[in-house]
Enzyme design. Structure first.
Site, mmCIF file in Angstrom:
data_model
loop_
_atom_site.group_PDB
_atom_site.id
_atom_site.type_symbol
_atom_site.label_atom_id
_atom_site.label_comp_id
_atom_site.label_asym_id
_atom_site.label_seq_id
_atom_site.Cartn_x
_atom_site.Cartn_y
_atom_site.Cartn_z
ATOM 1 C CB ALA A 1 -6.113 21.397 -44.992
ATOM 2 N N GLY B 1 -6.377 30.730 -51.593
ATOM 3 C CA GLY B 1 -7.811 30.773 -51.883
ATOM 4 C C GLY B 1 -8.524 29.580 -51.289
ATOM 5 C CB THR B 2 -7.094 26.545 -49.850
ATOM 6 O OG1 THR B 2 -6.026 27.313 -49.272
ATOM 7 C CG2 THR B 2 -6.608 25.959 -51.148
ATOM 8 C CD GLU C 1 -3.313 18.424 -55.232
ATOM 9 O OE1 GLU C 1 -2.620 19.373 -55.606
ATOM 10 O OE2 GLU C 1 -2.837 17.298 -55.008
ATOM 11 C CG ASN D 1 -14.892 25.684 -42.699
ATOM 12 O OD1 ASN D 1 -15.985 25.459 -43.208
ATOM 13 N ND2 ASN D 1 -14.534 26.886 -42.292
#
Lengths: 316, 739
Positions: free
Chosen positions: B519, B476-477, B699, B625
């Site tokens: 990421a 969902g990231t 996080e 992004n």
């Protein structure tokens, strides 16, 4: 979910007869509580009598100047009714404080009255719970009880009635109309509708087996300021820690019922004589004899302060 | 590709695609129901049966017998597997409790049987017919009661956020005793549940001795290895596929019972079986963030320079479990010559505690950043100024190690300016807006940047489309999108000429999703593979790869330009590589930083707390992004509000389980709880982190939020609550008079 049979009767009396003659049968209307409980096997009816097709979904004026709310009027429709909003705003506000928009679209007036407790031990079939399984004991008494009852509880059960609507109906002195299998109608004052746990915590109301709610009647409007104040840990979609339904007149007199504190909407008429003396005086009387647990003792202070807020709001 | 020197100029720096606020490329699938989650993979295997997991009804003891006779005769039942049918199965990676097998019950709702039937309803109904004969054993369920018996322990969260048991620099006790201003308080944080939307779910199918699991898991290679170990299979007999995941937050880092019992049930049933853990099982059958008791001591000079700082944390777990590493950030966040951090672990028989979003830092900062607020007040200093005063540009325990890039001060100062911090009344309980007491608070945010090896394969097709394959997950990231952006930037293509395929164990092993390492590492792995593909393309087209410019779907060098697709005209070009790291992170400390600012209203009568405004200023290297990164941060801020104000797995310390095991009882914020949230990213890069020059951010967004809320509540009311969650019952007795 256990397998069950299902029928759609044609009239309220037929519905009552169907539930009376079939062992372990239940009515189903909106299903927002019953279906969840069936999935968890907390409720295990073997026969469902669907009352959704019976009409009973209109709101009509009564000759006495009140309103007769059909048992199947959905919570959304009841809350939005112009007469309810004008003359019984405490009821409209209580409904809108409950559940979510989607649930209110399904949930009915009668079903809301009959919703079962949200005590976490009632919801876990591995745990002792006298309400779910009579005689098994009460895990909540020495368990987690922050949400549970502070007054009117017994040694067998400290569950609360979780609803909002019934608290407002209690302050309005509504009447629950029913019909039984023989077609006999009766009217139950809301004060006598929900039971305290006593030694039969599995029995939530004074309805007889098979008796079907057909309507709830509201007496003629009380006037005054209508307040429903629901206190909870998050802003929406949570059960009340404490709620206050109050109707306050210009002279400071009025009525008040509390939610989230007992097995039933909690109203002590004698305490209302203290309304003009303020929240502390009212709650001292209304909660006389309270037996909170360590986890929920805060509810007494909270009830006092919430009523204080309601009285402030009424004066504004 | 070995990354052992800081990144220089590279094609990512063009920022034509990377760094742009692009929509998720998987968004249209999610919003049209064409991104199937594990339980919805109806097409992957024919004849799927339904499995229903039965959880133990006791917290500790053993199963003496299981009577499945009635259940076996129930309509539709295909097979029943019970825990007594096999010996205790081994532990998977980072599992503390056994997931199935044997008679021992280690925690409530441990899986003890799975019923397989033609429909879900039949399986569930049959499961209720199983009769279990338990022998109960006494257990320890109350952290406060057993804290005194806790033992010092080294810790590692399993996500690389490691730490030793006790860590000392200088002479803490001496410096603390000598400090002009001393502060000493204890804080508690509760057990918390990940409460992700998608439950743990798996479809398992056997073909001979080969097992395929369509599941929902953050770490594909770990899962494959753990299943091999638990079931005693060779790793190459297992395929794991998890392309879409409806949230994990650390709850899906490690193999859980759904995958194990689905495999066992499919074997027993002789056909594919799908299993989802029901919501009431998730709190006690899976992992949770462990509760902590944290003591913090700070000594400072009168001008607010910290001379001594100590942070000690006690948590509990099952015997194989790890501590919550709540002291880690305190090693690095503030200066101070004399330091002590220590962890203790107590034996608890509650379900296993494990990683949840920002393990360590999330609960650690909930305590430390209240302490900093309290210390600032004791010093008569502004809380922002106190933190700025004690900033450090080096690892305070190892001053020879600088931070690779650290601009905490920039976050705090820009945050203060943007939020209107100068309008805060430092005297609490002074600001009223109608029935609300209004306060604002702040906290620093901190989370380390972790480097993990990560691989990818890239294919250039004859049609000029580049396809990326990696076992990286998107929980969902936004992994799909940033990976596509990376490949598009590297190959000089628009985003719609890149296809991304994720979550399949047949693809190269990636970093996976966890510890906010996904990421930066996963895109760096794609970068490495793309560098190889660029070389292959250049060679095929007769260019010198060092001179070739990949731009607008073409490759150019000197006066000659060729279409990129031309390189694949005679067949697909495939390149595979991974990013692997040298010792840059040893030489310099890589961390991410934030300033969190929160305004709350506290009802003057009822003490209900509602958040009114939130701001996070984040410094986390290059933002790949800004749109999906902002989504990560506002989601984390929301989770931080939950931790501050409502989230708590309520422990029945007598019966040994979390009683509020559904989403009605375990409250997380709803929309009405969350006001406007603002996120600012500082414009920065960190060439030490990877060729992407990015760091983790998913996080960082939760780290510090809880304390910022707590400090705002104090500013509003003058009531200091040191036990989370800050619920109205903890304020009520001390609230100012309503009138």
């Amino acid at each position: 979910m256990k397998s069950f049979t299902y029928e759609r009767p044609g009239t309220p009396a037929e519905a009552a007869a169907a539930v009376s003659r079939t062992p372990n049968a239940k009515f189903i209307a909106g299903g927002t509580n019953l279906l969840d409980l069936m999935k968890l096997q907390i409720e295990t009816p073997t026969h469902l009598v669907d009352v959704n097709g019976l009409g009973l979904d209109t709101i009509e004026p009564t000759p006495e100047g009140g309103l007769r709310v059909g048992a199947l009027v959905r919570n959304t429709d009841l809350a939005a009714d112009a007469r309810v909003r004008r003359d019984y705003a405490v009821l409209s506000r209580a409904l809108l404080a409950g559940a979510s928009g989607q649930l209110r679209n399904k949930a009915t007036t009668a079903g809301n009255l009959l919703q079962r407790t949200r005590c976490p031990y009632f919801y876990d079939t591995a745990q002792a719970c006298n309400k779910r399984q009579p005689g098994s004991g009460c895990s909540a008494l020495d368990g987690v009880s922050r949400q549970l009852a502070v007054i009117g509880a017994s040694e067998t059960c400290i569950a609360t009635h979780p609803g909002d609507m019934a608290v407002a109906m209690r302050v309005l002195d509504a009447t629950v109309e029913t019909i039984d299998a023989k077609g006999t109608a009766r009217a139950i004052p809301i004060a006598a509708f929900h039971r305290l746990a006593g030694d039969r915590p599995e029995v939530d109301t004074t309805l007889k087996p098979g008796e079907l709610i057909t309507a709830v009647t509201l007496p003629k409007p009380l006037g005054g300021a209508h307040i429903y104040r629901k206190v909870r840990d998050r802003a929406s979609y949570a059960y009340a820690l404490v709620s206050v339904a109050a109707v306050v007149q210009a002279d400071g007199s009025g009525r008040v019922a509390f939610g989230g504190v007992a097995h039933k909407p909690w109203r002590v008429e004698a305490a209302e004589a203290e309304m003009t003396r303020g929240a502390k005086a009212v709650t001292a009387r209304a909660f006389d004899g309270a037996k909170p647990t360590r986890d929920n003792a805060y509810k007494l202070k909270l009830a006092e302060r919430t009523l204080g807020a309601a009285l402030t709001e009424a004066r504004a | 590709m070995k990354f052992d020197t800081p990144a220089g100029q590279n094609p990512i720096d063009r920022l034509k695609v990377v760094g742009q606020p692009l929509d998720r490329i998987d968004g249209k699938f999610k919003t049209t129901g064409t991104a199937p989650y594990a339980y919805e993979r109806h097409d992957v295997a024919a004849n799927q049966a339904y499995g229903y997991v039965l959880g133990a009804g006791i917290a500790k003891g053993r199963v003496r017998g299981i009577d499945t006779e009635a259940a076996g005769k129930a309509p539709g039942v295909v097979a029943i597997v019970t825990t007594l049918d096999m010996p205790k199965l081994g532990l998977g990676r980072m599992n503390a409790a056994n997931l199935f097998g044997g008679a021992e019950i280690q925690h409530y709702h441990q899986a003890i049987a799975v019923v397989v039937a033609e429909t879900f309803e039949q399986a569930r109904a049959a499961a209720f017919l199983i009769k279990v004969d338990y022998v109960r054993a006494a257990g320890q369920f109350d952290l406060a009661a057993v804290a005194a018996s806790a033992k010092p322990v080294p810790g590692d969260s399993g996500e690389g956020s490691g730490g030793g048991g006790e860590d000392r620099t200088g002479d803490f006790e001496g410096a603390f005793a000598a400090a002009a201003v001393r502060f000493d308080e204890t804080y508690t944080t509760p057990d918390e549940s990940h409460a992700m939307m998608e439950p743990h779910a798996t479809i398992a199918a056997w073909e001979g001795e080969k097992l395929t699991l369509w599941t929902s898991n953050q770490m594909i290679a770990w899962t494959k290895g753990s299943i091999a170990k638990i079931l005693g299979l060779p790793a190459d007999a297992i395929r794991v596929d998890s392309p879409y995941i409806g949230g994990g937050f650390g709850g899906k880092l490690f193999v859980r019972s759904d995958a194990v019992v689905a495999a066992l049930a499919a074997k027993a049933a002789g056909r594919p079986v799908k299993v989802a853990l029901t919501r009431p099982l998730i709190a006690n059958n899976t992992t949770h963030r462990p509760a902590t008791i944290q003591r913090i001591r700070i000594g400072a000079t009168k001008d607010g320079t910290i001379t001594a700082i100590a942070h000690e944390s006690t948590s509990g777990n099952l015997p194989q479990g790890k501590p919550e590493t709540a002291v880690d950030q305190t090693k690095l966040l503030y200066a101070g010559a004399n330091r002590l951090t220590a962890m203790k672990l107590a034996h608890l028989d509650l379900p296993e505690g494990n990683s949840m979003r920002a393990p360590g830092e999330a609960p650690g900062l909930m305590a430390l950043e209240i302490a900093m607020d309290e210390m600032a007040e004791a010093l008569g200093m502004d809380p922002v100024a106190f933190r700025v005063r004690n900033d450090t540009q080096v690892d305070p325990g190892h001053p020879e190690r600088p931070f690779s890039h650290r601009n905490l001060v920039g976050c705090l100062e820009l945050g203060a300016k943007t939020f209107g911090w100068d309008r805060r009344n430092p005297k609490p309980g002074q600001v009223r807006d109608g029935r609300w007491l209004v306060g604002i608070g702040m906290a620093a945010g901190f989370r380390n940047n972790l480097l993990m090896k990560s691989g990818a394969r890239v294919r250039l097709g004859r049609d000029g489309v580049v396809t990326v394959e990696t076992d990286m997950t998107d929980i969902g990231t936004g992994s799909y999108t940033i990976i596509a952006q990376t490949a598009a930037e590297m190959m000089g293509l628009p985003l719609d000429r890149v296809v991304v395929r994720l979550g399949d164990s047949d693809f190269p092993v990636s970093a996976g999703s966890g510890g906010q390492f996904g990421a930066n590492n996963a895109t760096a792995g794609v970068y490495a593979a793309c560098v190889k593909l660029r070389e292959a393309v250049a060679q095929r087209l007769g260019f010198n790869s060092a001179d070739a410019v990949f731009e607008d779907g073409a490759v150019r060098s000197g006066n000659r330009t060729e279409a990129l697709a031309q390189a694949a005209s005679e067949g697909e070009l495939v390149a595979e590589d991974s990013i692997a790291y040298g010792d840059l992170a040893k030489k310099q400390q890589q961390s991410t930083f934030a300033g969190h600012f929160v305004e709350v209203g506290v009802d003057v009568d009822t003490a209900e707390i509602r958040v009114r405004r939130m701001l996070a200023v984040c410094a986390a290297g290059r933002i790949l992004n800004p749109k999906s990164a902002r989504s990560q941060v506002i989601g984390a801020m929301t989770m931080g509000v939950g931790a501050a104000l409502m989230e708590e797995l309520a422990v029945d310390t007598k019966r040994g389980f979390f009683v509020n095991h559904d989403l009605a009882g375990y409250e997380v914020p709803v929309h009405a709880d969350i006001p406007h949230q603002e996120v600012i990213f500082l414009d920065e890069v960190d060439p030490q982190s990877s060729p992407m020059k990015a760091k983790g951010v998913g996080e960082l967004g939760i780290c510090g939020v809880g304390a910022a809320v707590a400090n705002a509540v104090y500013n509003a009311t003058g009531v200091r609550v040191r036990d989370y969650p800050i619920t109205l019952d903890k304020l009520l007795e001390r609230m100012p008079d309503a009138a």
